[in-house]
Structures are given as C-alpha cells and as structure tokens.
Design a protein around this motif. Structure first.
Motif, PDB file in Angstrom:
ATOM      1  N   ASN A  10       0.865  -1.329   0.131  1.00 12.93           N
ATOM      2  CA  ASN A  10       0.029  -0.117   0.207  1.00 12.93           C
ATOM      3  C   ASN A  10       0.992   1.324   0.269  1.00 12.93           C
ATOM      4  O   ASN A  10       2.067   1.247  -1.289  1.00 12.93           O
ATOM      5  N   ASP A  11       0.658   2.066   0.691  1.00 11.86           N
ATOM      6  CA  ASP A  11       1.142   3.345   1.230  1.00 11.86           C
ATOM      7  C   ASP A  11       2.604   2.995   1.858  1.00 11.86           C
ATOM      8  O   ASP A  11       3.101   1.861   1.731  1.00 11.86           O
ATOM      9  N   MET A  12       3.837   3.513   0.625  1.00  7.23           N
ATOM     10  CA  MET A  12       5.623   3.759   1.069  1.00  7.23           C
ATOM     11  C   MET A  12       5.962   5.180   1.196  1.00  7.23           C
ATOM     12  O   MET A  12       5.190   6.420   0.683  1.00  7.23           O
ATOM     13  N   GLY A  13       6.807   4.918   2.439  1.00  9.39           N
ATOM     14  CA  GLY A  13       7.462   6.286   2.402  1.00  9.39           C
ATOM     15  C   GLY A  13       9.043   6.217   2.685  1.00  9.39           C
ATOM     16  O   GLY A  13       9.665   5.449   3.702  1.00  9.39           O
ATOM     17  N   TRP A  14       9.309   8.024   3.177  1.00 13.28           N
ATOM     18  CA  TRP A  14      11.076   8.038   3.906  1.00 13.28           C
ATOM     19  C   TRP A  14      10.291   8.818   5.225  1.00 13.28           C
ATOM     20  O   TRP A  14       9.803  10.335   4.900  1.00 13.28           O
ATOM     21  N   TYR A  15      10.932   8.619   6.514  1.00 13.52           N
ATOM     22  CA  TYR A  15      11.403   9.451   7.370  1.00 13.52           C
ATOM     23  C   TYR A  15      12.825   9.462   7.391  1.00 13.52           C
ATOM     24  O   TYR A  15      13.631   8.906   6.828  1.00 13.52           O
ATOM     25  N   ARG A  16      12.806  10.256   8.471  1.00 16.11           N
ATOM     26  CA  ARG A  16      14.474  11.036   8.378  1.00 16.11           C
ATOM     27  C   ARG A  16      14.564  10.882   9.949  1.00 16.11           C
ATOM     28  O   ARG A  16      13.346  11.103  10.909  1.00 16.11           O
ATOM     29  N   GLN A  17      15.404  10.744  10.848  1.00 13.15           N
ATOM     30  CA  GLN A  17      15.778  11.168  12.368  1.00 13.15           C
ATOM     31  C   GLN A  17      17.505  11.527  12.697  1.00 13.15           C
ATOM     32  O   GLN A  17      18.695  11.016  12.101  1.00 13.15           O
ATOM     33  N   ALA A  18      17.466  13.061  12.608  1.00 15.52           N
ATOM     34  CA  ALA A  18      18.099  13.206  12.915  1.00 15.52           C
ATOM     35  C   ALA A  18      19.229  13.213  14.688  1.00 15.52           C
ATOM     36  O   ALA A  18      18.575  13.309  15.476  1.00 15.52           O
ATOM     37  N   PRO A  19      20.293  13.367  13.939  1.00 16.68           N
ATOM     38  CA  PRO A  19      20.508  13.286  16.219  1.00 16.68           C
ATOM     39  C   PRO A  19      20.132  14.044  16.550  1.00 16.68           C
ATOM     40  O   PRO A  19      20.082  15.367  17.295  1.00 16.68           O
TER      41      PRO A  19
ATOM     42  N   LYS B 226      17.253  14.320  18.159  1.00 21.26           N
ATOM     43  CA  LYS B 226      15.979  14.023  17.342  1.00 21.26           C
ATOM     44  C   LYS B 226      14.574  13.024  17.309  1.00 21.26           C
ATOM     45  O   LYS B 226      15.065  12.445  16.890  1.00 21.26           O
ATOM     46  N   GLN B 227      13.046  13.017  17.207  1.00 16.37           N
ATOM     47  CA  GLN B 227      12.517  12.361  16.862  1.00 16.37           C
ATOM     48  C   GLN B 227      12.456  12.263  15.646  1.00 16.37           C
ATOM     49  O   GLN B 227      13.312  12.855  14.517  1.00 16.37           O
ATOM     50  N   ARG B 228      11.772  10.649  14.504  1.00 16.57           N
ATOM     51  CA  ARG B 228      11.623  10.100  13.661  1.00 16.57           C
ATOM     52  C   ARG B 228      10.784  11.781  12.837  1.00 16.57           C
ATOM     53  O   ARG B 228       9.873  11.744  13.643  1.00 16.57           O
ATOM     54  N   GLU B 229      10.874  11.950  11.749  1.00 20.90           N
ATOM     55  CA  GLU B 229      10.507  12.895  11.014  1.00 20.90           C
ATOM     56  C   GLU B 229       9.809  12.458   9.082  1.00 20.90           C
ATOM     57  O   GLU B 229      10.514  12.325   9.265  1.00 20.90           O
ATOM     58  N   LEU B 230       8.275  12.992   9.125  1.00 23.02           N
ATOM     59  CA  LEU B 230       8.149  12.465   8.079  1.00 23.02           C
ATOM     60  C   LEU B 230       9.451  13.327   6.971  1.00 23.02           C
ATOM     61  O   LEU B 230       9.125  14.518   6.738  1.00 23.02           O
ATOM     62  N   VAL B 231       9.129  12.695   6.237  1.00 17.92           N
ATOM     63  CA  VAL B 231       9.887  13.208   5.002  1.00 17.92           C
ATOM     64  C   VAL B 231       9.123  13.431   3.442  1.00 17.92           C
ATOM     65  O   VAL B 231       8.196  14.214   3.159  1.00 17.92           O
ATOM     66  N   ALA B 232       9.072  12.287   3.151  1.00 15.75           N
ATOM     67  CA  ALA B 232       7.593  11.622   2.222  1.00 15.75           C
ATOM     68  C   ALA B 232       7.155  10.669   2.502  1.00 15.75           C
ATOM     69  O   ALA B 232       7.340   9.732   2.099  1.00 15.75           O
ATOM     70  N   THR B 233       5.593  10.954   1.696  1.00 15.61           N
ATOM     71  CA  THR B 233       4.818   9.470   1.701  1.00 15.61           C
ATOM     72  C   THR B 233       4.620   9.574  -0.197  1.00 15.61           C
ATOM     73  O   THR B 233       4.745  10.130  -1.032  1.00 15.61           O
TER      74      THR B 233
ATOM     75  N   ASN C 142      19.688  20.228  -4.142  1.00 12.68           N
ATOM     76  CA  ASN C 142      20.227  21.174  -3.345  1.00 12.68           C
ATOM     77  C   ASN C 142      19.705  20.667  -1.814  1.00 12.68           C
ATOM     78  O   ASN C 142      19.415  21.711  -1.291  1.00 12.68           O
ATOM     79  N   LEU C 143      20.583  19.737  -1.831  1.00  9.13           N
ATOM     80  CA  LEU C 143      20.514  19.757  -0.137  1.00  9.13           C
ATOM     81  C   LEU C 143      20.702  20.486   0.740  1.00  9.13           C
ATOM     82  O   LEU C 143      22.262  21.626   0.229  1.00  9.13           O
ATOM     83  N   LYS C 144      21.012  20.250   2.055  1.00  8.40           N
ATOM     84  CA  LYS C 144      21.231  21.645   3.337  1.00  8.40           C
ATOM     85  C   LYS C 144      21.491  20.905   4.491  1.00  8.40           C
ATOM     86  O   LYS C 144      21.543  19.902   4.455  1.00  8.40           O
ATOM     87  N   PRO C 145      22.563  21.551   4.987  1.00 11.20           N
ATOM     88  CA  PRO C 145      23.143  20.910   6.327  1.00 11.20           C
ATOM     89  C   PRO C 145      21.926  20.030   7.062  1.00 11.20           C
ATOM     90  O   PRO C 145      22.928  18.980   7.432  1.00 11.20           O
ATOM     91  N   GLU C 146      20.962  20.738   6.841  1.00 13.06           N
ATOM     92  CA  GLU C 146      20.173  20.482   7.915  1.00 13.06           C
ATOM     93  C   GLU C 146      18.900  19.398   7.363  1.00 13.06           C
ATOM     94  O   GLU C 146      18.272  18.539   8.594  1.00 13.06           O
ATOM     95  N   ASP C 147      19.511  18.627   6.448  1.00 10.24           N
ATOM     96  CA  ASP C 147      18.762  17.243   5.837  1.00 10.24           C
ATOM     97  C   ASP C 147      20.182  16.275   6.729  1.00 10.24           C
ATOM     98  O   ASP C 147      19.491  15.179   6.460  1.00 10.24           O
ATOM     99  N   THR C 148      20.725  16.436   6.837  1.00 10.67           N
ATOM    100  CA  THR C 148      21.464  15.638   7.559  1.00 10.67           C
ATOM    101  C   THR C 148      21.130  14.470   8.795  1.00 10.67           C
ATOM    102  O   THR C 148      19.560  15.235   9.594  1.00 10.67           O
ATOM    103  N   ALA C 149      20.889  13.417   8.450  1.00 10.17           N
ATOM    104  CA  ALA C 149      19.492  12.302   9.087  1.00 10.17           C
ATOM    105  C   ALA C 149      19.773  10.940   8.903  1.00 10.17           C
ATOM    106  O   ALA C 149      20.540  10.474   7.442  1.00 10.17           O
ATOM    107  N   ASP C 150      19.703  10.328   9.687  1.00  8.94           N
ATOM    108  CA  ASP C 150      19.607   8.482   9.033  1.00  8.94           C
ATOM    109  C   ASP C 150      18.235   9.067   8.167  1.00  8.94           C
ATOM    110  O   ASP C 150      16.928   9.536   8.868  1.00  8.94           O
TER     111      ASP C 150
END
Length: 122
Positions: free
Chosen positions: A32-41, A43-50, A84-92
């Motif tokens: 069904n749905d697929m998505g990407w999430y990220r977690q920076a040091p 910080k909590q895991r957050e949605l990126v896109a679905t 156009n990646l930014k330093p604040e995009d750094t995460a798992d």
C-alpha cells in the motif's frame, strides 16, 4: 519474512544531490503506502515524504520543491530524489511500507528498513 533495504546514502556538499532507494523483498502480496522518514541526532523521527500505490504523493514542508518521491511497483522499490541538499538534511533516512504478506492475510502491516545515513557538509 519481509525485508526493506535502503541504499544511496552518503556524504555530499551543500547544494548537491542524492538518490535513495529502498527495495522490498520477501513474502509480498501487495504494498500500500510507502514512504521515507528521517531522524537527526537528538531529534525524533519525522516524515519526509509518502506515496500511495496509485502514485499520490505527500511531502513535509522541509522537502517541498527539493525532494521527489517515486516508486516502481514492478520492482517493489521506492525512491527519494533529493536536490539542493542542506546541512539540516543530515540524518538517518528510513524507508517504510505497508505490506500485505499473502492472500490469506487481509491486514496490512507497516515495515521499516534499517536506515541509510545522509550527511550534508556546509
């Protein structure tokens, strides 16, 4: 058994691009749905896109205009193109998918990958 394996992370300079991939394997009847999430040091895991099975997409404000999610249903793979990646995009970055493992199981279960590290230097 279902596995989600991410790839494509790495070190990139600010303004650069990366393309993440997540391949789903194992017992799969439908996804069904697929998505990407990220977690920076720290910080909590957050949605990126679905993205739905039909291709409808949703993005967090942080990635709108820079990130594009897509999927190849024949390959059971979801992608995240990041520009156009930014330093604040750094995460798992973690892949997520709602999977129905077999015809005999009606319920969809959410599965997670183990993550891929994206580091953006300034």
């Amino acid at each position: 058994q279902v596995q989600l394996v991410e790839s494509g992370g790495g070190l990139v300079q600010a303004g650069g691009s990366l393309r993440l991939s997540c391949a789903v394997s194992g017992s799969i009847f439908s996804i069904n749905d697929m998505g990407w999430y990220r977690q920076a040091p720290g910080k909590q895991r957050e949605l990126v896109a679905t993205i739905t099975s039909g291709g409808a997409t949703n993005y967090a404000d942080s990635g709108k205009g820079r990130f594009t999610i897509s999927r190849d249903n024949a390959k059971n793979t979801v992608y995240l193109q990041m520009n156009n990646l930014k330093p604040e995009d750094t995460a798992d970055y973690y892949c997520n998918a709602e999977i129905r493992p077999s015809l005999g199981i009606r319920r969809f279960t959410r599965y997670w990958g183990k993550g891929t590290l994206v580091t953006v230097s300034s």
